[in-house]
Scaffold this motif. Structure first.
Motif, PDB file in Angstrom:
ATOM      1  N   VAL A 183     -43.923 -32.207 -25.547  1.00 17.66           N
ATOM      2  CA  VAL A 183     -42.456 -32.152 -25.524  1.00 17.66           C
ATOM      3  C   VAL A 183     -41.890 -33.551 -25.301  1.00 17.66           C
ATOM      4  N   ARG A 184     -42.432 -34.278 -24.324  1.00 18.62           N
ATOM      5  CA  ARG A 184     -41.937 -35.639 -24.041  1.00 18.62           C
ATOM      6  C   ARG A 184     -42.094 -36.550 -25.266  1.00 18.62           C
ATOM      7  N   GLU A 185     -43.205 -36.381 -25.992  1.00 15.82           N
ATOM      8  CA  GLU A 185     -43.428 -37.213 -27.180  1.00 15.82           C
ATOM      9  C   GLU A 185     -42.414 -36.867 -28.276  1.00 15.82           C
ATOM     10  N   PHE A 186     -42.145 -35.572 -28.477  1.00 18.08           N
ATOM     11  CA  PHE A 186     -41.120 -35.192 -29.455  1.00 18.08           C
ATOM     12  C   PHE A 186     -39.764 -35.743 -29.034  1.00 18.08           C
ATOM     13  N   GLU A 187     -39.426 -35.621 -27.754  1.00 15.47           N
ATOM     14  CA  GLU A 187     -38.135 -36.126 -27.269  1.00 15.47           C
ATOM     15  C   GLU A 187     -38.023 -37.630 -27.525  1.00 15.47           C
ATOM     16  N   LYS A 188     -39.105 -38.345 -27.270  1.00 15.60           N
ATOM     17  CA  LYS A 188     -39.117 -39.800 -27.482  1.00 15.60           C
ATOM     18  C   LYS A 188     -38.969 -40.130 -28.967  1.00 15.60           C
ATOM     19  N   GLU A 189     -39.737 -39.459 -29.811  1.00 17.15           N
ATOM     20  CA  GLU A 189     -39.707 -39.737 -31.255  1.00 17.15           C
ATOM     21  C   GLU A 189     -38.372 -39.362 -31.902  1.00 17.15           C
ATOM     22  N   THR A 196     -50.356 -36.397 -29.572  1.00 16.29           N
ATOM     23  CA  THR A 196     -49.195 -37.283 -29.699  1.00 16.29           C
ATOM     24  C   THR A 196     -49.144 -37.903 -31.095  1.00 16.29           C
ATOM     25  N   GLN A 197     -50.301 -38.159 -31.690  1.00 17.77           N
ATOM     26  CA  GLN A 197     -50.318 -38.685 -33.063  1.00 17.77           C
ATOM     27  C   GLN A 197     -49.784 -37.657 -34.052  1.00 17.77           C
ATOM     28  N   LYS A 198     -50.153 -36.368 -33.849  1.00 18.65           N
ATOM     29  CA  LYS A 198     -49.627 -35.311 -34.734  1.00 18.65           C
ATOM     30  C   LYS A 198     -48.115 -35.210 -34.596  1.00 18.65           C
ATOM     31  N   VAL A 199     -47.609 -35.413 -33.379  1.00 16.28           N
ATOM     32  CA  VAL A 199     -46.155 -35.388 -33.162  1.00 16.28           C
ATOM     33  C   VAL A 199     -45.495 -36.453 -34.023  1.00 16.28           C
ATOM     34  N   LYS A 200     -46.040 -37.655 -33.984  1.00 16.26           N
ATOM     35  CA  LYS A 200     -45.485 -38.752 -34.788  1.00 16.26           C
ATOM     36  C   LYS A 200     -45.535 -38.417 -36.274  1.00 16.26           C
ATOM     37  N   ASP A 201     -46.644 -37.837 -36.723  1.00  9.29           N
ATOM     38  CA  ASP A 201     -46.789 -37.461 -38.136  1.00  9.29           C
ATOM     39  C   ASP A 201     -45.775 -36.386 -38.529  1.00  9.29           C
ATOM     40  N   ILE A 202     -45.600 -35.398 -37.662  1.00  7.96           N
ATOM     41  CA  ILE A 202     -44.654 -34.309 -37.948  1.00  7.96           C
ATOM     42  C   ILE A 202     -43.238 -34.858 -38.063  1.00  7.96           C
ATOM     43  N   VAL A 203     -42.849 -35.686 -37.114  1.00 12.68           N
ATOM     44  CA  VAL A 203     -41.495 -36.250 -37.112  1.00 12.68           C
ATOM     45  C   VAL A 203     -41.284 -37.129 -38.343  1.00 12.68           C
ATOM     46  N   LYS A 204     -42.276 -37.948 -38.665  1.00 13.19           N
ATOM     47  CA  LYS A 204     -42.178 -38.812 -39.841  1.00 13.19           C
ATOM     48  C   LYS A 204     -41.983 -37.973 -41.106  1.00 13.19           C
TER      49      LYS A 204
END
Length: 159
Positions: A98-104, A147-155
């Motif tokens: 959640v924190r990683e999604f919030e940050k991204e 956290t890497q998957k979070v970045k990929d999803i957001v991208k």
């Protein structure tokens, strides 16, 4: 075999009482899903119209909309990310996710990005305990999120 009737109504006809099945409520969830798919949310006006159509009280419609976390009573972003916060996901690090999604995304849980593209929500269970931490991106389930998957999803969603 007698027909099972989850909700019945009593009707009077020719001074006799009859029990009749009230199947109008069984139509409620499919109608709500159609509106959700079409508009992305179910407005107060929609809830009133559905209640009128089905002959039920608007509070019943509102109760269903607010009970199911997959239904929105407010306009959401084009895409919705739902992070499971069931005990399995929490134990496997969903708070970090959640924190990683919030940050991204630059938003907090429960908010939508300024460009109205992405809404971030927490959800109690998406049935992916064996692949925790898990998220649901629109209707797609993603397990063992890092956290890497979070970045990929957001991208991917920002494209």
């Amino acid at each position: 075999m007698a027909k099972y009737c989850a909700v019945g109504k009593r009707a009077d006809k020719d001074s006799k009482e009859y029990n009749i099945c009230d199947e109008s409520r069984s139509e409620l969830l499919p109608i709500l899903e159609k509106i959700q798919d079409k508009r992305g949310y179910i407005s107060d006006k929609d809830m009133q119209q559905i209640a009128d159509r089905l002959g039920i009280h608007p509070v019943e419609v509102y109760s269903v909309v607010t009970f199911y976390s997959f239904l929105n009573s407010e306009k959401a972003g084009k895409h919705t990310i739902r992070v499971s916060n069931c005990i399995s996901s929490v134990m496997k690090g969903s708070k970090r996710i959640v924190r990683e999604f919030e940050k991204e995304l630059g938003i907090n849980i429960g908010e939508t990005t300024r460009d109205k593209k992405i809404t971030l929500k927490e959800i109690s269970c998406i049935g992916m305990c064996d692949l925790a931490p898990a998220v649901m991106v629109d209707s797609q389930l993603v397990g063992r999120v890092t956290t890497q998957k979070v970045k990929d999803i957001v991208k991917e969603l920002k494209r």
